[in-house]
Design a protein around this motif. Structure first.
Motif, PDB file in Angstrom:
ATOM      1  N   VAL A   1     -18.789   3.733  13.408  1.00  0.00           N
ATOM      2  CA  VAL A   1     -19.052   4.956  12.633  1.00  0.00           C
ATOM      3  C   VAL A   1     -20.178   4.653  11.666  1.00  0.00           C
ATOM      4  CG1 VAL A   1     -18.041   6.712  11.142  1.00  0.00           C
ATOM      5  CG2 VAL A   1     -16.580   5.467  12.766  1.00  0.00           C
ATOM      6  N   GLU A   2     -21.179   5.540  11.658  1.00  0.00           N
ATOM      7  CA  GLU A   2     -22.325   5.361  10.762  1.00  0.00           C
ATOM      8  C   GLU A   2     -22.381   6.508   9.766  1.00  0.00           C
ATOM      9  OE1 GLU A   2     -25.461   5.270  13.592  1.00  0.00           O
ATOM     10  OE2 GLU A   2     -25.138   3.164  14.068  1.00  0.00           O
ATOM     11  N   ARG A   3     -22.839   6.176   8.611  1.00  0.00           N
ATOM     12  CA  ARG A   3     -22.976   7.229   7.591  1.00  0.00           C
ATOM     13  C   ARG A   3     -24.412   7.302   7.144  1.00  0.00           C
ATOM     14  NH1 ARG A   3     -19.717   8.042   2.028  1.00  0.00           N
ATOM     15  NH2 ARG A   3     -20.604  10.042   1.633  1.00  0.00           N
TER      16      ARG A   3
ATOM     17  N   ALA B   1     -18.113  13.293  12.078  1.00  0.00           N
ATOM     18  CA  ALA B   1     -18.686  11.956  11.923  1.00  0.00           C
ATOM     19  C   ALA B   1     -19.590  11.603  13.101  1.00  0.00           C
ATOM     20  CB  ALA B   1     -17.568  10.924  11.799  1.00  0.00           C
ATOM     21  N   ARG B   2     -20.600  10.807  12.802  1.00  0.00           N
ATOM     22  CA  ARG B   2     -21.462  10.257  13.855  1.00  0.00           C
ATOM     23  C   ARG B   2     -20.894   8.894  14.237  1.00  0.00           C
ATOM     24  NH1 ARG B   2     -26.506   9.870  10.752  1.00  0.00           N
ATOM     25  NH2 ARG B   2     -26.735   8.053  12.076  1.00  0.00           N
TER      26      ARG B   2
ATOM     27  N   ARG C   1     -14.529  13.264  15.524  1.00  0.00           N
ATOM     28  CA  ARG C   1     -15.274  14.444  15.963  1.00  0.00           C
ATOM     29  C   ARG C   1     -14.959  15.643  15.070  1.00  0.00           C
ATOM     30  NH1 ARG C   1     -13.607  12.899  20.897  1.00  0.00           N
ATOM     31  NH2 ARG C   1     -15.182  11.738  21.997  1.00  0.00           N
TER      32      ARG C   1
ATOM     33  N   GLU D   1     -11.141   8.878  18.011  1.00  0.00           N
ATOM     34  CA  GLU D   1     -12.382   9.585  18.355  1.00  0.00           C
ATOM     35  C   GLU D   1     -12.254  11.081  18.085  1.00  0.00           C
ATOM     36  OE1 GLU D   1     -14.311   6.997  21.991  1.00  0.00           O
ATOM     37  OE2 GLU D   1     -12.528   8.214  22.417  1.00  0.00           O
TER      38      GLU D   1
ATOM     39  N   THR E   1     -21.784   1.093   7.646  1.00  0.00           N
ATOM     40  CA  THR E   1     -21.265   1.136   9.006  1.00  0.00           C
ATOM     41  C   THR E   1     -19.845   0.586   9.003  1.00  0.00           C
ATOM     42  OG1 THR E   1     -23.478   0.767   9.898  1.00  0.00           O
ATOM     43  CG2 THR E   1     -21.639   0.322  11.373  1.00  0.00           C
TER      44      THR E   1
ATOM     45  N   ARG F   1     -20.422   5.914  17.793  1.00  0.00           N
ATOM     46  CA  ARG F   1     -20.646   5.530  19.193  1.00  0.00           C
ATOM     47  C   ARG F   1     -19.495   4.611  19.597  1.00  0.00           C
ATOM     48  NH1 ARG F   1     -24.206   2.595  16.117  1.00  0.00           N
ATOM     49  NH2 ARG F   1     -24.339   0.381  16.566  1.00  0.00           N
TER      50      ARG F   1
END
Length: 134
Positions: free
Chosen positions: A132-134, A57-58, A53, A49, A6, A60
């Motif tokens: 950002v999560e991977r 990438a995922r 996008r 952001e 993260t 929040r």
């Protein structure tokens, strides 16, 4: 970033003081070519952001804000605060308060930050925390 990792990015929002001041500093820099001030490009949280996008990438986002209040009768404090902001905006050297007030767009912006009694300057900052999560 390793798998399962993260990353958090904290960046100024377009709605915040740093990005609004940066726009005016760039206009000042463009109008004063040959002067010691230059403003580097600044990526806003919204730019970050958009890039995430486009990369698929995922992530929040949470937005937080605070307001810095500077007494109008403390010009040294106002100058120090604005010089710090100017350097954050990419200024090679921090311009004096006199230079900032004399620059049309920057000076107008600074004066607009005073309250109606003209006793305090209020600078509202908004930042986004992008996880950002991977």
């Amino acid at each position: 970033m390793r798998p399962g990792g993260t990353v958090a990015v904290v960046q100024s929002s377009n709605a915040g003081h740093v990005c609004r001041l940066h726009e005016r500093m760039r206009a000042y820099a463009a109008a004063s070519s040959g002067r010691r001030l230059h403003a580097l490009p600044l990526l806003s949280a919204e730019d970050v952001e958009d890039e995430l996008r486009q990369a698929g990438a995922r992530f929040r986002t949470a937005e937080v804000g605070h307001t810095t209040a500077v007494p109008a009768d403390a010009p040294q404090l106002l100058e120090a605060y604005l010089q710090g902001c100017a350097v954050a905006c990419g200024a090679a050297e921090a311009p004096s308060l006199h230079e900032l007030h004399a620059a049309p767009e920057v000076g107008q912006y600074i004066r607009a930050m005073r309250d109606w009694e003209r006793t305090t300057y209020y600078f509202a900052q908004k930042v986004k925390i992008i996880v950002v999560e991977r």
